[in-house]
Design an enzyme around this catalytic site. Structure first.
Site, mmCIF file in Angstrom:
data_model
loop_
_atom_site.group_PDB
_atom_site.id
_atom_site.type_symbol
_atom_site.label_atom_id
_atom_site.label_comp_id
_atom_site.label_asym_id
_atom_site.label_seq_id
_atom_site.Cartn_x
_atom_site.Cartn_y
_atom_site.Cartn_z
ATOM 1 N N ASP A 162 61.107 20.334 -36.304
ATOM 2 C CA ASP A 162 61.219 19.377 -37.154
ATOM 3 C C ASP A 162 61.939 19.707 -38.667
ATOM 4 O OD1 ASP A 162 60.528 16.530 -37.999
ATOM 5 O OD2 ASP A 162 58.502 16.965 -36.972
ATOM 6 N N TRP A 197 65.570 13.489 -38.863
ATOM 7 C CA TRP A 197 65.693 11.993 -39.354
ATOM 8 C C TRP A 197 66.872 11.660 -39.953
ATOM 9 C CZ3 TRP A 197 62.771 15.180 -42.782
ATOM 10 C CH2 TRP A 197 61.392 15.647 -42.240
ATOM 11 N N GLY A 198 68.030 12.387 -39.415
ATOM 12 C CA GLY A 198 69.370 11.883 -39.838
ATOM 13 C C GLY A 198 69.715 12.465 -41.137
ATOM 14 N N ASP A 218 60.943 7.950 -38.670
ATOM 15 C CA ASP A 218 60.428 7.689 -37.608
ATOM 16 C C ASP A 218 60.243 6.115 -37.286
ATOM 17 O OD1 ASP A 218 59.922 10.313 -37.641
ATOM 18 O OD2 ASP A 218 57.683 10.187 -37.953
#
Ligand code: GLA
Length: 395
Positions: A162, A197-198, A218
């Site tokens: 993450d 998340w890009g 998300d």
């Protein structure tokens, strides 16, 4: 430079990883090749604890989930990975190594992996590239090698890394490149899921670093959120290929917030987009409708098509879309989408799908499970937020 600071903070093996990552950065101008370790040749399928269980995950839930994945037909339909997300860890490392929360995982992760493997499934785990995980558990900054080796020793098969509390470099090709090098150094094949998340346009560099990369923030169990993610992810179709997938986030199928039609639409769109199919609901208590959606094998076959071409919308209006996805046997997957809040008829023409010209076309309805023929027109009356999905070939 951040890369150099990162290099100085690390030593030996770590430095080798940084050099690999710098080399990766240098070749960014060229289209990156996908990883060649044979993993994720089709989009990964599985389950993840996050959207349903958040920080309440524990080993009982994971074991029961693995069992239900077998009983419900999910394993037979192709679901393989049983993935822990955030909050599995203890709040601190011991002798530098991550360890599970002893209350949630009293038998440890190694035993859990053995159990999951004994069920013919694979275990995934979660870590974060920076100072801490999103829920403030220990991050893997300066520990990527140690953590990759810990996971390998536990016989983990899939790592989601993450991006919370990261620097730009940690969540870019340098940081994730170090993790890929660390994984390689373990000798254990593990899927690497890039979860930032890009941020930092991973679609431009992440093939060759990981097997899948999040393209968006998300997703929520809300139709508007699903549509936002779809619109963003659809524009990235050209970056997907075997071993390297756009990841529009996990499925919200089965979670409160989507109607059954919306859940079916989400599952179908994910399959058109060659997206990872990671269920994130409580499969132990899922309804028959949720189970039927998650195990529709003809839709899954589109998702898992070996050609790995991501489908795309070919027609767009404010409220309607027609999507196509070329399949490896020459068929076309076709999806009609009604984005409006009222019932509507949506149509396409098989003569415009790039198939061999023919007097007629064979149309398999993947949800209605009927096969019909048409000289060209294919239409469907769709409920609000509904889809119809077909596999079409020349007759
Ligand atoms: C981020 C990720 C989610 C989930 C949470 C866990 O928000 O994008 O998928 O892993 O962290 O805290």
């Amino acid at each position: 430079m951040g890369d150099i600071r990162l290099g100085i903070a690390l030593t030996g093996r770590h430095l080798a990883g940084v050099l690999v990552a710098c080399a990766l950065t240098a070749v960014l101008a060229a289209p990156a090749a996908a990883l060649d370790n044979g993993l994720a040749q089709t989009p990964p399928m599985g389950w993840n604890s996050w959207y349903r269980f958040r920080c309440q995950v524990n080993e009982r839930i994971v074991r029961e989930t693995a069992n239900v994945m077998i009983r419900s037909g999910m394993r037979a339909a192709g679901y393989r990975y049983v993935n822990l997300d955030d909050c599995w860890m203890a709040r601190s490392r011991r002798r530098g190594a991550l360890r599970p929360d002893p209350a949630k995982f009293p038998h440890g992760i190694r035993a859990l992996a053995a159990y999951v493997h004994s069920r013919g499934l694979k275990l995934g785990i979660y870590a974060a590239a920076g100072r801490a995980t999103c829920m403030h558990y220990p991050g893997s900054r300066r520990h990527l090698y140690t953590d990759a080796h810990t996971f390998a020793a536990w016989r983990v098969d899939y790592v989601k890394l993450d991006g919370c509390f990261t620097t730009r470099h940690e969540r870019g090709p340098v940081g994730y490149g170090v993790m890929q090098a660390a994984i390689r150094s373990t000798g254990r094949p593990m899927v690497l899921s890039i979860s930032a998340w890009g941020l930092g346009t991973p679609w431009l560099w992440a093939a060759g670093v990981g097997h899948l990369w999040r393209t968006t923030p998300d997703i929520r169990a809300r139709w508007s959120s699903v549509m936002r993610v779809v619109d963003h992810n659809a524009a990235l179709a050209r970056y997907a290929r075997p071993g390297a997938w756009n990841d529009p986030d996990m499925l919200q199928v089965g979670n409160r917030g989507l109607t059954a039609n919306e859940a079916r639409s989400m599952f179908s769109l994910w399959s058109m987009m060659a997206a990872p199919l990671i269920a994130s609901t409580d499969v132990r208590t899922m309804s028959a409708t949720t189970r039927r959606i998650l195990t529709n094998r003809e839709v899954i076959a589109v998702d898992q098509d070996r050609g790995g071409v991501q489908g795309f919308p070919t027609y767009n209006s404010a409220t309607q879309q027609v999507w196509i996805r070329p399949l490896s046997n020459g068929d076309r997957a076709l999806l009609l989408l009604n984005r409006s809040a009222a019932r509507a008829t949506v149509g396409a023409d098989a003569r415009q799908l790039g198939l061999r010209p023919s007097g007629g076309y064979v149309v398999r309805d993947l949800w209605g499970r009927r096969t019909t023929t048409t000289p060209g027109p294919i239409t469907a009356s769709l409920p609000r937020h509904g889809i119809a999905m077909f596999r079409v070939r020349s007759g």
